[in-house]
Enzyme design. Structure first.
Site, PDB file in Angstrom:
ATOM      1  N   ASP A   1     -29.907 -90.313   6.638  1.00 28.70           N
ATOM      2  CA  ASP A   1     -28.569 -90.559   6.098  1.00 28.70           C
ATOM      3  C   ASP A   1     -28.195 -89.344   5.255  1.00 28.70           C
ATOM      4  O   ASP A   1     -28.216 -89.392   4.027  1.00 28.70           O
ATOM      5  CB  ASP A   1     -28.590 -91.854   5.281  1.00 28.70           C
ATOM      6  CG  ASP A   1     -29.014 -93.042   6.130  1.00 28.70           C
ATOM      7  OD1 ASP A   1     -28.155 -93.636   6.779  1.00 28.70           O
ATOM      8  OD2 ASP A   1     -30.226 -93.345   6.169  1.00 28.70           O
TER       9      ASP A   1
ATOM     10  N   GLN B   1     -25.357 -89.465   2.752  1.00 25.46           N
ATOM     11  CA  GLN B   1     -25.764 -90.306   1.616  1.00 25.46           C
ATOM     12  C   GLN B   1     -26.633 -89.512   0.639  1.00 25.46           C
ATOM     13  O   GLN B   1     -26.447 -89.573  -0.582  1.00 25.46           O
ATOM     14  CB  GLN B   1     -26.534 -91.517   2.140  1.00 25.46           C
ATOM     15  CG  GLN B   1     -27.266 -92.313   1.086  1.00 25.46           C
ATOM     16  CD  GLN B   1     -27.878 -93.570   1.658  1.00 25.46           C
ATOM     17  OE1 GLN B   1     -27.177 -94.558   1.861  1.00 25.46           O
ATOM     18  NE2 GLN B   1     -29.170 -93.553   1.929  1.00 25.46           N
TER      19      GLN B   1
ATOM     20  N   GLU C   1     -33.507 -88.014   5.068  1.00 32.66           N
ATOM     21  CA  GLU C   1     -32.455 -87.143   5.609  1.00 32.66           C
ATOM     22  C   GLU C   1     -31.741 -87.786   6.796  1.00 32.66           C
ATOM     23  O   GLU C   1     -30.748 -87.255   7.280  1.00 32.66           O
ATOM     24  CB  GLU C   1     -33.051 -85.796   6.038  1.00 32.66           C
ATOM     25  CG  GLU C   1     -33.445 -84.932   4.855  1.00 32.66           C
ATOM     26  CD  GLU C   1     -33.955 -83.567   5.265  1.00 32.66           C
ATOM     27  OE1 GLU C   1     -34.211 -83.358   6.472  1.00 32.66           O
ATOM     28  OE2 GLU C   1     -34.095 -82.704   4.377  1.00 32.66           O
TER      29      GLU C   1
ATOM     30  N   HIS D   1     -38.939 -95.685   6.792  1.00 31.69           N
ATOM     31  CA  HIS D   1     -39.097 -96.217   5.426  1.00 31.69           C
ATOM     32  C   HIS D   1     -40.520 -95.963   4.918  1.00 31.69           C
ATOM     33  O   HIS D   1     -40.717 -95.572   3.766  1.00 31.69           O
ATOM     34  CB  HIS D   1     -38.868 -97.732   5.409  1.00 31.69           C
ATOM     35  CG  HIS D   1     -37.483 -98.162   5.777  1.00 31.69           C
ATOM     36  ND1 HIS D   1     -37.217 -98.899   6.904  1.00 31.69           N
ATOM     37  CD2 HIS D   1     -36.287 -97.979   5.158  1.00 31.69           C
ATOM     38  CE1 HIS D   1     -35.912 -99.164   6.961  1.00 31.69           C
ATOM     39  NE2 HIS D   1     -35.327 -98.612   5.924  1.00 31.69           N
TER      40      HIS D   1
HETATM   41  P1  AMP Z   1     -31.895 -98.142   4.858  1.00 36.16           P
HETATM   42  O1  AMP Z   1     -32.854 -99.270   4.682  1.00 36.16           O
HETATM   43  O2  AMP Z   1     -31.455 -97.947   6.275  1.00 36.16           O
HETATM   44  O3  AMP Z   1     -30.779 -98.161   3.854  1.00 36.16           O
HETATM   45  O4  AMP Z   1     -32.715 -96.827   4.531  1.00 36.16           O
HETATM   46  C1  AMP Z   1     -33.444 -96.694   3.330  1.00 36.16           C
HETATM   47  C2  AMP Z   1     -33.913 -95.276   3.198  1.00 36.16           C
HETATM   48  O5  AMP Z   1     -34.719 -94.941   4.320  1.00 36.16           O
HETATM   49  C3  AMP Z   1     -32.767 -94.267   3.163  1.00 36.16           C
HETATM   50  O6  AMP Z   1     -33.051 -93.242   2.242  1.00 36.16           O
HETATM   51  C4  AMP Z   1     -32.752 -93.752   4.583  1.00 36.16           C
HETATM   52  O7  AMP Z   1     -32.235 -92.442   4.702  1.00 36.16           O
HETATM   53  C5  AMP Z   1     -34.228 -93.766   4.914  1.00 36.16           C
HETATM   54  N1  AMP Z   1     -34.412 -93.786   6.360  1.00 36.16           N
HETATM   55  C6  AMP Z   1     -33.838 -94.632   7.257  1.00 36.16           C
HETATM   56  N2  AMP Z   1     -34.199 -94.286   8.506  1.00 36.16           N
HETATM   57  C7  AMP Z   1     -34.998 -93.205   8.402  1.00 36.16           C
HETATM   58  C8  AMP Z   1     -35.679 -92.362   9.345  1.00 36.16           C
HETATM   59  N3  AMP Z   1     -35.604 -92.573  10.645  1.00 36.16           N
HETATM   60  N4  AMP Z   1     -36.405 -91.337   8.864  1.00 36.16           N
HETATM   61  C9  AMP Z   1     -36.491 -91.103   7.528  1.00 36.16           C
HETATM   62  N5  AMP Z   1     -35.872 -91.845   6.597  1.00 36.16           N
HETATM   63  C10 AMP Z   1     -35.136 -92.883   7.028  1.00 36.16           C
END
Ligand code: AMP
Length: 282
Positions: free
Chosen positions: A150, A153, A148, A37
């Protein structure tokens, strides 16, 4: 750093910024921040005048048997971390404010959502597309940043903005991993030490495939034959899918022309993990 919970107040503020000709960047999240994040915020900081991070555990993207109630949350810690990243505003609405009584409108992206996670989570991307379009309307960003991690998504949101003429540039940023390869995820906190060890097989399998592709292997059949024993060697791991995909359309590929996306999902105990990697054949 400002914290806004009321959707109408958020939209009013965003419209004021836009009227002044200022550029708004949005990083949508479900909170419980990790370095993945934070990397999106660090990038977002460079892209405009106002960096907004939304924190919303969106009920409509969880299935009835999924972990909505026990999804990890820590708003205070998230606000501290966001402030350190130079975030200007946290938008953290309550579920009842986003979906008040009488709510009945949903957005469906029909094709790229069918395979992969769409098979085991049939209503997931409808919830994601709906909440992201709502967030775009409330925060009015010119740029929105997604990870990336997700990948399906990201492609779904890119399809949504193209199909519905939404004036937002959707940027995908690289997946961030732990030093040992595990893809960072808020759900990793659920893993016991033994499960965490088992979860490493996902990234190990992807890295092996990336190396084989870099050495010239183009065939899905041979790539999968090389990496499935690695995945099957771990009794705690139950594979959901392993797919070789076109980077943009997510169509399944029998062979790699130049590049492809290898995507995996697996259950480790009760926890469902996803990961993916870019394969490049020289
Ligand atoms: P989430 O809070 O899991 O819904 O993720 C919020 C955003 O952070 C989304 O765009 C995810 O793809 C991104 N995200 C989650 N984990 C990672 C990661 N390990 N590396 C890069 N982006 C991430």
């Amino acid at each position: 750093m400002q914290i806004v919970t009321d959707p109408a107040a958020m939209q009013q503020l965003a419209l004021t910024w836009r009227a002044r000709g200022e550029r708004i960047v949005l990083v949508p999240t479900m909170g419980y921040f990790h370095a993945g994040h934070l990397s999106l915020m660090e990038y977002g900081r460079t892209q405009g005048d106002h960096l907004v991070v939304s924190i919303f555990v969106n009920p409509t993207q969880f299935g009835p048997q999924e972990d909505l109630d026990r999804y990890p949350r820590d708003l205070d810690r998230d606000c501290e971390l966001a402030a350190q990243q130079g975030v200007d505003l946290i938008f953290a609405p309550a579920a009842g404010q986003m979906y008040p009584p009488g709510y009945q409108t949903f957005v469906e992206v029909t094709e790229v959502t069918q395979g992969l996670c769409g098979v085991s989570r049939p209503t997931h991307f409808r919830g994601v597309a709906t909440v992201v379009l709502k967030l775009f309307n409330l925060v009015q960003p010119q740029v929105a940043v997604f990870g990336e991690k997700d990948y399906q998504q990201l492609i779904t949101i890119q399809r949504l903005v193209a199909d519905l003429n939404v004036p937002v540039a959707v940027v995908g940023r690289p997946l961030v991993r732990e030093a040992d390869g595990l893809a960072l995820s808020s759900r990793n906190v659920y893993l016991s030490p033994a499960e965490r060890q088992a979860a490493l097989k996902l990234s190990q399998a992807l890295f092996r495939a990336r190396d084989l592709a870099a050495q010239g292997e183009r065939s899905r059949e041979r790539l999968f034959a090389a990496i499935t024993p690695l995945l099957q060697s771990e009794p705690r791991l139950r594979l959901d899918y392993l797919n070789l995909l076109d980077n943009q359309t997510l169509a399944e590929l029998p062979t790699i022309q130049h590049t492809a996306r290898l995507a995996i999902a697996a259950y480790v105990g009760q926890i469902r993990l996803i990961d993916n990697i870019l394969l490049e054949v020289p």
